[in-house]
Design a protein around this motif. Structure first.
Motif, PDB file in Angstrom:
ATOM      1  N   ILE A  70      29.148  58.060   8.761  1.00  0.00           N
ATOM      2  CA  ILE A  70      29.834  59.269   8.301  1.00  0.00           C
ATOM      3  C   ILE A  70      31.093  58.854   7.553  1.00  0.00           C
ATOM      4  N   SER A  71      31.248  59.400   6.358  1.00  0.00           N
ATOM      5  CA  SER A  71      32.428  59.051   5.559  1.00  0.00           C
ATOM      6  C   SER A  71      33.684  59.632   6.194  1.00  0.00           C
ATOM      7  N   ASN A  72      34.795  59.123   5.868  1.00  0.00           N
ATOM      8  CA  ASN A  72      36.150  59.438   6.334  1.00  0.00           C
ATOM      9  C   ASN A  72      36.414  59.031   7.785  1.00  0.00           C
ATOM     10  N   ASP A  73      35.470  58.322   8.417  1.00  0.00           N
ATOM     11  CA  ASP A  73      35.687  57.656   9.701  1.00  0.00           C
ATOM     12  C   ASP A  73      36.458  58.513  10.716  1.00  0.00           C
ATOM     13  N   PRO A  74      35.907  59.662  11.140  1.00  0.00           N
ATOM     14  CA  PRO A  74      36.673  60.569  11.996  1.00  0.00           C
ATOM     15  C   PRO A  74      36.637  60.265  13.496  1.00  0.00           C
ATOM     16  N   PHE A  75      35.843  59.274  13.930  1.00  0.00           N
ATOM     17  CA  PHE A  75      35.616  59.074  15.361  1.00  0.00           C
ATOM     18  C   PHE A  75      36.394  57.884  15.918  1.00  0.00           C
ATOM     19  N   ALA A  76      36.750  57.984  17.193  1.00  0.00           N
ATOM     20  CA  ALA A  76      37.323  56.839  17.897  1.00  0.00           C
ATOM     21  C   ALA A  76      36.240  55.761  17.980  1.00  0.00           C
ATOM     22  N   LYS A  77      36.588  54.544  17.623  1.00  0.00           N
ATOM     23  CA  LYS A  77      35.596  53.460  17.537  1.00  0.00           C
ATOM     24  C   LYS A  77      34.856  53.233  18.852  1.00  0.00           C
TER      25      LYS A  77
ATOM     26  N   ASP B 195      30.979  71.918   9.614  1.00  0.00           N
ATOM     27  CA  ASP B 195      29.725  72.255   8.935  1.00  0.00           C
ATOM     28  C   ASP B 195      29.260  71.125   8.031  1.00  0.00           C
ATOM     29  N   GLN B 196      30.198  70.515   7.294  1.00  0.00           N
ATOM     30  CA  GLN B 196      29.846  69.404   6.411  1.00  0.00           C
ATOM     31  C   GLN B 196      29.397  68.188   7.220  1.00  0.00           C
ATOM     32  N   LEU B 197      30.049  67.943   8.338  1.00  0.00           N
ATOM     33  CA  LEU B 197      29.647  66.846   9.212  1.00  0.00           C
ATOM     34  C   LEU B 197      28.213  67.053   9.703  1.00  0.00           C
ATOM     35  N   GLN B 198      27.869  68.273  10.065  1.00  0.00           N
ATOM     36  CA  GLN B 198      26.519  68.568  10.528  1.00  0.00           C
ATOM     37  C   GLN B 198      25.501  68.339   9.401  1.00  0.00           C
ATOM     38  N   ILE B 199      25.831  68.759   8.196  1.00  0.00           N
ATOM     39  CA  ILE B 199      24.940  68.540   7.049  1.00  0.00           C
ATOM     40  C   ILE B 199      24.758  67.047   6.795  1.00  0.00           C
ATOM     41  N   ASP B 200      25.872  66.314   6.776  1.00  0.00           N
ATOM     42  CA  ASP B 200      25.810  64.866   6.524  1.00  0.00           C
ATOM     43  C   ASP B 200      25.005  64.145   7.603  1.00  0.00           C
TER      44      ASP B 200
ATOM     45  N   LYS C 108      35.494  61.896  20.614  1.00  0.00           N
ATOM     46  CA  LYS C 108      36.887  62.210  20.283  1.00  0.00           C
ATOM     47  C   LYS C 108      37.095  62.006  18.794  1.00  0.00           C
ATOM     48  N   LEU C 109      37.790  62.967  18.200  1.00  0.00           N
ATOM     49  CA  LEU C 109      38.112  62.883  16.780  1.00  0.00           C
ATOM     50  C   LEU C 109      39.511  62.304  16.604  1.00  0.00           C
ATOM     51  N   LYS C 110      39.678  61.538  15.544  1.00  0.00           N
ATOM     52  CA  LYS C 110      40.997  60.965  15.242  1.00  0.00           C
ATOM     53  C   LYS C 110      41.965  62.028  14.747  1.00  0.00           C
ATOM     54  N   TYR C 111      41.440  63.090  14.163  1.00  0.00           N
ATOM     55  CA  TYR C 111      42.276  64.161  13.634  1.00  0.00           C
ATOM     56  C   TYR C 111      41.519  65.476  13.769  1.00  0.00           C
ATOM     57  N   GLN C 112      42.224  66.571  13.649  1.00  0.00           N
ATOM     58  CA  GLN C 112      41.620  67.887  13.820  1.00  0.00           C
ATOM     59  C   GLN C 112      40.704  68.237  12.646  1.00  0.00           C
ATOM     60  N   PHE C 113      39.635  68.917  12.963  1.00  0.00           N
ATOM     61  CA  PHE C 113      38.676  69.396  11.972  1.00  0.00           C
ATOM     62  C   PHE C 113      38.766  70.909  11.885  1.00  0.00           C
ATOM     63  N   ASN C 114      38.557  71.432  10.684  1.00  0.00           N
ATOM     64  CA  ASN C 114      38.374  72.872  10.559  1.00  0.00           C
ATOM     65  C   ASN C 114      36.874  73.149  10.526  1.00  0.00           C
ATOM     66  N   GLN C 115      36.495  74.415  10.495  1.00  0.00           N
ATOM     67  CA  GLN C 115      35.083  74.772  10.561  1.00  0.00           C
ATOM     68  C   GLN C 115      34.292  74.255   9.357  1.00  0.00           C
TER      69      GLN C 115
END
Length: 160
Positions: A46-53, A95-100, A84-91
Motif C-alpha cells: 500500500i502506497s504512503n506506508d500508513p501502518f506500524a511496521k 475508501d481508497q485503501l479498500q479499493i487499493d 495501527k495507523l501512523k496517522y489519522q485517516f478520513n473516510q
C-alpha cells in the motif's frame, strides 16, 4: 435384529456428521492461512506506508486475526484484522485503501492461482473502517462458498 440395524445406521450417521465437521474445520484453517498470507503480502504494498511496521509481520498478522464466524454463522470464511495507523485517516482515505487493497488481493489471487467456484474475485475486503481514530479494522473474505459470497453481498448492500 432390528436394533442392530438401527445401531449400525446411527453409527454411520455419526461418522458421516463427524467427517463433515472435520472437513469443514480443515477447510476453515486452510482459508484462514490463505487470508493471512494474502494480507501479509498485500498490505506492505500500500502506497504512503500508513501502518506500524511490527503489525505487518506475518506472525503478528496470524496471531491477531480472527474469524467473524461466531457472529455470522458457519461456512462464512471472513477474517478480521486490526492495524495501527501512523496517522489519522478520513473516510475518503479509508475508501481508497479498500479499493487499493482489493486490487492487490486480486493480483495476489491470480499469482497464487486462488480461484472461487462462486465469483471471479476469490479474495475481497468485505469491510474496512477506522476505530478509535488510529486503528484500521479490516475484514478479508475468502470467497470459496455460497455462504461467504452471500455475506459479502449483504455487507455491500448494507454500506450502500
Amino acid at each position: 435384529m432390528i436394533w442392530i440395524i438401527l445401531l449400525i445406521i446411527l453409527c454411520l450417521l455419526f461418522f458421516l456428521v463427524l467427517s463433515i465437521h472435520f472437513y469443514r474445520l480443515n477447510q476453515f484453517k486452510k482459508n484462514k492461512t490463505v487470508s493471512d498470507l494474502a494480507v501479509a503480502n498485500c498490505l506492505p504494498q500500500i502506497s504512503n506506508d500508513p501502518f506500524a511496521k511490527s503489525d505487518l509481520w506475518l506472525k503478528n498478522i496470524v496471531h491477531n486475526s480472527h474469524s467473524v464466524v461466531s457472529f455470522w454463522g458457519n461456512n462464512v470464511d471472513v477474517f478480521a484484522y486490526q492495524f495501527k495507523l501512523k496517522y489519522q485517516f478520513n473516510q475518503l482515505q479509508v475508501d481508497q485503501l479498500q479499493i487499493d487493497l482489493n486490487q492487490l488481493l486480486q493480483e495476489y489471487a491470480k499469482q497464487q492461482q486462488i480461484v472461487s467456484p462462486v465469483t471471479k474475485k476469490p479474495l475481497v475486503v468485505s469491510d474496512c473502517w477506522i476505530e478509535n481514530q488510529n486503528n484500521l479494522q479490516l475484514e478479508v473474505a475468502v470467497v470459496v462458498n455460497q455462504a461467504t459470497f452471500a455475506y459479502v453481498q449483504d455487507v455491500n448492500r448494507a454500506e450502500q
